[in-house]
Design an enzyme around this catalytic site. Sequence first.
Site, PDB file in Angstrom:
ATOM      1  N   GLY A 174       0.321  -4.912   0.973  1.00 21.52           N
ATOM      2  CA  GLY A 174      -1.591  -5.451   0.050  1.00 21.52           C
ATOM      3  C   GLY A 174      -1.235  -5.863  -0.808  1.00 21.52           C
ATOM      4  O   GLY A 174      -2.185  -6.361  -1.485  1.00 21.52           O
ATOM      5  N   ALA A 184       0.614  -0.772  -0.078  1.00 22.24           N
ATOM      6  CA  ALA A 184      -0.053  -0.184   0.413  1.00 22.24           C
ATOM      7  C   ALA A 184       0.974   0.835   0.167  1.00 22.24           C
ATOM      8  O   ALA A 184       2.044   1.254   0.482  1.00 22.24           O
ATOM      9  CB  ALA A 184      -0.959   0.138   1.041  1.00 22.24           C
ATOM     10  N   GLU A 193       4.097  -5.380   7.678  1.00 26.10           N
ATOM     11  CA  GLU A 193       3.108  -3.969   8.974  1.00 26.10           C
ATOM     12  C   GLU A 193       3.792  -3.926   9.037  1.00 26.10           C
ATOM     13  O   GLU A 193       3.614  -3.224  10.219  1.00 26.10           O
ATOM     14  CB  GLU A 193       1.456  -4.804   8.333  1.00 26.10           C
ATOM     15  CG  GLU A 193       1.130  -4.526   7.243  1.00 26.10           C
ATOM     16  CD  GLU A 193       0.744  -5.308   5.924  1.00 26.10           C
ATOM     17  OE1 GLU A 193       0.121  -5.919   5.066  1.00 26.10           O
ATOM     18  OE2 GLU A 193       1.736  -6.705   6.722  1.00 26.10           O
TER      19      GLU A 193
END
Length: 269
Positions: A120, A75, A143
Amino acid sequence: TCHRVDLMNPTFQTLLYEIDGPLLTLTVNRPKVLNALNEQVLDELYEALRHAGEQPELRAIILTGAGDRAFVAGADIAAMANLQPAAALELAKKGHRVGEVMARLPQPIIAAVNGFALGGGMELAMACDVIYASTRAKFGQPEVNIGVMPGFGGTQRLPRRVSLSAAAELLYGGDPIGAEDALRLGLVAAVCALEELMERARTLGRKIASRAPRAVAATKHALHAALELPLSLGNQLEQRLFSELFATQDQKEGMAAFLAKRPPSYTGK
């Protein structure tokens, strides 16, 4: 390969939408930022997939990333850095909406992971039915390294694809793995050279396109349900879907062709 581009194709700013006979190839096209996902990409992916689901002549979908470095590198961190919880929830909902439409489509979706599939990007690959990886592919859920956790389905799809222990190692450690490790874990179906990757995906896509579409769609429906339903309910669903296919012309054609030792000619009816 020469693509016949349908004039009815929608136009997107962050995606390439190419139709070649019964195959649709969707390419996330932001190579300068390694195809990072932002809200626009998520919105366009959702619209493109929804549009594809309404076209019965499309029998399989290939999802890949532009360039040779990244499938989707993750992302867009710059776009996320200053989000408040309410806005972060909206972003997560957009990511999940894409995964949900992918599961609902009648067409199987093949991920052709050419390079980085991180965060993502890995979540997008896992929302596909089959993942093929090039030898230079890298997978990871990093993440926790930046103070968050997966938000587009990573904590739910990863343990459904690999063992709980392997998922925990990837999710808690945050380190990427290469294509061969991904193959060993069962995350990907096959690994091949980068220059062979798209043809490998198209070969499976064409094979799917040659099968009875309603049989393929029913199989996909049952396969996705297998991850969510108790075994007894999944078995009941399979019985119902199996029996309903006997009301189709394609079932009559498929079995008649088999018995006559000729290739079948399916119409999707």
